[in-house]
Design a protein around this motif. Structure first.
Motif, PDB file in Angstrom:
ATOM      1  N   ALA A  54       0.829  -1.211   0.000  1.00  0.00           N
ATOM      2  CA  ALA A  54       0.000   0.000   0.000  1.00  0.00           C
ATOM      3  C   ALA A  54       0.860   1.257   0.000  1.00  0.00           C
ATOM      4  N   ARG A  55       1.950   1.259   0.766  1.00  0.00           N
ATOM      5  CA  ARG A  55       2.846   2.425   0.775  1.00  0.00           C
ATOM      6  C   ARG A  55       3.413   2.681  -0.620  1.00  0.00           C
ATOM      7  N   ARG A  56       3.784   1.608  -1.284  1.00  0.00           N
ATOM      8  CA  ARG A  56       4.393   1.769  -2.605  1.00  0.00           C
ATOM      9  C   ARG A  56       3.389   2.225  -3.655  1.00  0.00           C
ATOM     10  N   LEU A  57       2.131   1.861  -3.479  1.00  0.00           N
ATOM     11  CA  LEU A  57       1.109   2.155  -4.489  1.00  0.00           C
ATOM     12  C   LEU A  57       0.238   3.358  -4.137  1.00  0.00           C
ATOM     13  N   SER A  58       0.428   3.920  -2.954  1.00  0.00           N
ATOM     14  CA  SER A  58      -0.459   4.987  -2.487  1.00  0.00           C
ATOM     15  C   SER A  58      -0.378   6.245  -3.349  1.00  0.00           C
ATOM     16  N   LEU A  64     -10.095   1.809  -5.583  1.00  0.00           N
ATOM     17  CA  LEU A  64     -10.590   0.439  -5.555  1.00  0.00           C
ATOM     18  C   LEU A  64      -9.440  -0.529  -5.794  1.00  0.00           C
ATOM     19  N   ILE A  65      -9.435  -1.625  -5.040  1.00  0.00           N
ATOM     20  CA  ILE A  65      -8.466  -2.707  -5.235  1.00  0.00           C
ATOM     21  C   ILE A  65      -9.199  -3.850  -5.931  1.00  0.00           C
ATOM     22  N   LEU A  66      -8.557  -4.411  -6.949  1.00  0.00           N
ATOM     23  CA  LEU A  66      -9.150  -5.503  -7.722  1.00  0.00           C
ATOM     24  C   LEU A  66      -8.235  -6.716  -7.675  1.00  0.00           C
ATOM     25  N   THR A  67      -8.811  -7.894  -7.398  1.00  0.00           N
ATOM     26  CA  THR A  67      -8.035  -9.126  -7.364  1.00  0.00           C
ATOM     27  C   THR A  67      -8.902 -10.268  -7.870  1.00  0.00           C
ATOM     28  N   ILE A 124     -17.511  -2.099 -10.329  1.00  0.00           N
ATOM     29  CA  ILE A 124     -16.359  -1.370 -10.885  1.00  0.00           C
ATOM     30  C   ILE A 124     -16.924  -0.093 -11.511  1.00  0.00           C
ATOM     31  N   PRO A 125     -17.248   0.911 -10.703  1.00  0.00           N
ATOM     32  CA  PRO A 125     -17.874   2.116 -11.261  1.00  0.00           C
ATOM     33  C   PRO A 125     -16.984   2.775 -12.314  1.00  0.00           C
ATOM     34  N   GLN A 126     -17.616   3.297 -13.334  1.00  0.00           N
ATOM     35  CA  GLN A 126     -16.868   4.014 -14.368  1.00  0.00           C
ATOM     36  C   GLN A 126     -16.085   5.152 -13.728  1.00  0.00           C
ATOM     37  N   GLY A 127     -14.823   5.279 -14.135  1.00  0.00           N
ATOM     38  CA  GLY A 127     -13.962   6.315 -13.574  1.00  0.00           C
ATOM     39  C   GLY A 127     -13.204   5.883 -12.336  1.00  0.00           C
ATOM     40  N   SER A 128     -13.412   4.643 -11.869  1.00  0.00           N
ATOM     41  CA  SER A 128     -12.667   4.155 -10.706  1.00  0.00           C
ATOM     42  C   SER A 128     -11.167   4.166 -10.984  1.00  0.00           C
ATOM     43  N   ARG A 129     -10.409   4.448  -9.934  1.00  0.00           N
ATOM     44  CA  ARG A 129      -8.951   4.403 -10.014  1.00  0.00           C
ATOM     45  C   ARG A 129      -8.522   3.071  -9.393  1.00  0.00           C
ATOM     46  N   VAL A 130      -8.158   2.124 -10.250  1.00  0.00           N
ATOM     47  CA  VAL A 130      -7.977   0.732  -9.836  1.00  0.00           C
ATOM     48  C   VAL A 130      -6.504   0.368  -9.714  1.00  0.00           C
ATOM     49  N   VAL A 131      -6.200  -0.392  -8.662  1.00  0.00           N
ATOM     50  CA  VAL A 131      -4.921  -1.078  -8.539  1.00  0.00           C
ATOM     51  C   VAL A 131      -5.213  -2.570  -8.409  1.00  0.00           C
ATOM     52  N   VAL A 132      -4.545  -3.373  -9.228  1.00  0.00           N
ATOM     53  CA  VAL A 132      -4.688  -4.825  -9.201  1.00  0.00           C
ATOM     54  C   VAL A 132      -3.684  -5.408  -8.211  1.00  0.00           C
ATOM     55  N   ILE A 133      -4.140  -6.340  -7.379  1.00  0.00           N
ATOM     56  CA  ILE A 133      -3.271  -6.992  -6.389  1.00  0.00           C
ATOM     57  C   ILE A 133      -3.416  -8.505  -6.530  1.00  0.00           C
ATOM     58  N   ASP A 134      -2.295  -9.231  -6.396  1.00  0.00           N
ATOM     59  CA  ASP A 134      -2.349 -10.688  -6.377  1.00  0.00           C
ATOM     60  C   ASP A 134      -1.152 -11.211  -5.584  1.00  0.00           C
ATOM     61  N   ASP A 135      -1.170 -12.520  -5.312  1.00  0.00           N
ATOM     62  CA  ASP A 135      -0.078 -13.078  -4.516  1.00  0.00           C
ATOM     63  C   ASP A 135       1.189 -13.239  -5.359  1.00  0.00           C
ATOM     64  N   PHE A 136       1.061 -13.818  -6.561  1.00  0.00           N
ATOM     65  CA  PHE A 136       2.221 -14.062  -7.423  1.00  0.00           C
ATOM     66  C   PHE A 136       2.052 -13.374  -8.766  1.00  0.00           C
ATOM     67  N   LEU A 137       3.176 -12.878  -9.311  1.00  0.00           N
ATOM     68  CA  LEU A 137       3.255 -12.458 -10.704  1.00  0.00           C
ATOM     69  C   LEU A 137       4.154 -13.462 -11.408  1.00  0.00           C
ATOM     70  N   GLU A 156      -9.871   3.226 -14.690  1.00  0.00           N
ATOM     71  CA  GLU A 156      -8.467   3.491 -15.014  1.00  0.00           C
ATOM     72  C   GLU A 156      -7.602   2.594 -14.142  1.00  0.00           C
ATOM     73  N   VAL A 157      -6.751   1.784 -14.769  1.00  0.00           N
ATOM     74  CA  VAL A 157      -5.850   0.901 -14.014  1.00  0.00           C
ATOM     75  C   VAL A 157      -4.513   1.615 -13.867  1.00  0.00           C
ATOM     76  N   LEU A 158      -4.186   1.959 -12.632  1.00  0.00           N
ATOM     77  CA  LEU A 158      -3.029   2.817 -12.364  1.00  0.00           C
ATOM     78  C   LEU A 158      -1.786   2.046 -11.969  1.00  0.00           C
ATOM     79  N   GLY A 159      -1.944   0.809 -11.491  1.00  0.00           N
ATOM     80  CA  GLY A 159      -0.795   0.037 -11.062  1.00  0.00           C
ATOM     81  C   GLY A 159      -1.218  -1.367 -10.685  1.00  0.00           C
ATOM     82  N   ALA A 160      -0.216  -2.205 -10.436  1.00  0.00           N
ATOM     83  CA  ALA A 160      -0.459  -3.580  -9.998  1.00  0.00           C
ATOM     84  C   ALA A 160       0.588  -3.945  -8.967  1.00  0.00           C
ATOM     85  N   GLY A 161       0.158  -4.644  -7.922  1.00  0.00           N
ATOM     86  CA  GLY A 161       1.079  -5.041  -6.858  1.00  0.00           C
ATOM     87  C   GLY A 161       1.003  -6.533  -6.606  1.00  0.00           C
ATOM     88  N   PHE A 162       2.159  -7.131  -6.353  1.00  0.00           N
ATOM     89  CA  PHE A 162       2.251  -8.564  -6.134  1.00  0.00           C
ATOM     90  C   PHE A 162       3.191  -8.836  -4.963  1.00  0.00           C
TER      91      PHE A 162
END
Length: 202
Positions: A54-58, A64-67, A124-137, A156-162
Motif C-alpha cells: 500500500a505504501r508503494r502504491l499509495s 478500488l483494489i481488484l483481485t 467497478i464504477p466508471q472512472g474508478s482508479r484501480v490497482v490490481v493486487i495478487d499473490d504471485f506475478l 483506469e488501471v493505475l498500477g499492480a502489486g504482487f
C-alpha cells in the motif's frame, strides 16, 4: 513517494528472509510458501505485507483494489484495508454474478485447463482508479484479464502489486506492455537445486 521501478520493486527483507529459509521448491518452476501466504495465512504478517504494498502504491491514489479469487483475496484485502478503499474480487468458482457481467477465460498452466473469471460491472464504477493486487506475478495472465475487465468497465488501471514475482517468467514484461506500473516485494531470479535465488537491494 515510490515512483521509480527500483523503489516499487525493492526487496522487502522480512519476506525475502522467510522465502529463503522456509520455501519449498519443486523443480525449477514452483515456489511454495502456502504455509504463510495462500493456504495457511498469518494475519499479522499478511497485514505487514499489505501495508508495504500500500505504501508503494499509495501515490496512485486508488479508489478500488481488484483481485481474483481465491489466493488474491488475502493480500488484496490487506492492501485495501491499509488504503481504506473497497476490495472487489473476480469470481472463478461457481462464478454467478449480478448483471451486467464482465468475464475472461484464461489458461491455467499450474492446474491445467482454462479458468473463467467473472466480475459484476456494478462493482467497478466508471472512472474508478484501480490497482490490481495478487499473490504471485508469473506469466501475468490473471492480472492481464483483470486489467482488461477493469478497462472494459470504464475504470483506469493505475498500477499492480504482487507479493512475489518470478522474474524468469514474462509477467512483468506483459504489465509494461499494458502500460501498468508494477510493485513487488520479493523477486525470484531463478529456482535451482532446491533453492530460491532472490534479488536483493544493493
Amino acid at each position: 513517494m515510490y515512483n521509480t521501478p527500483s523503489e516499487l520493486n525493492a526487496a522487502f527483507p522480512p519476506l525475502v528472509r522467510r522465502i529463503e529459509t522456509e520455501a519449498t521448491i519443486i523443480g525449477n518452476q514452483i515456489l511454495k510458501i502456502d504455509h504463510f501466504l495462500n493456504h495457511r495465512i498469518e494475519p499479522v504478517f499478511i497485514a505487514e505485507l499489505g501495508r508495504e504494498l500500500a505504501r508503494r502504491l499509495s501515490a496512485y491514489q486508488p479508489t478500488l483494489i481488484l483481485t481474483a479469487e481465491a489466493s488474491g483475496i488475502a493480500p488484496g484485502l490487506a492492501v485495501a484495508q491499509a488504503l481504506n478503499v473497497p476490495l472487489v474480487f473476480a469470481k472463478k468458482y461457481a462464478p454467478q454474478v449480478e448483471s451486467p457481467a464482465l468475464s475472461r477465460v484464461i489458461p491455467s498452466p499450474t492446474k491445467g485447463g482454462d479458468t473463467k473469471l467473472v466480475l459484476s460491472q456494478r462493482y467497478i464504477p466508471q472512472g474508478s482508479r484501480v490497482v490490481v493486487i495478487d499473490d504471485f506475478l508469473s506469466n501475468g495472465r490473471t492480472a492481464h484479464a483483470l486489467i482488461e475487465m477493469a478497462r472494459e468497465a470504464g475504470a483506469e488501471v493505475l498500477g499492480a502489486g504482487f507479493i512475489v514475482e518470478k522474474r524468469f517468467k514474462k509477467g512483468h514484461e506483459l504489465m509494461e506492455q499494458l502500460g501498468v506500473p508494477v510493485a513487488t516485494l520479493a523477486q525470484i531470479e531463478k529456482l535451482e537445486n532446491g533453492k530460491a535465488i532472490l534479488a536483493h537491494n544493493d
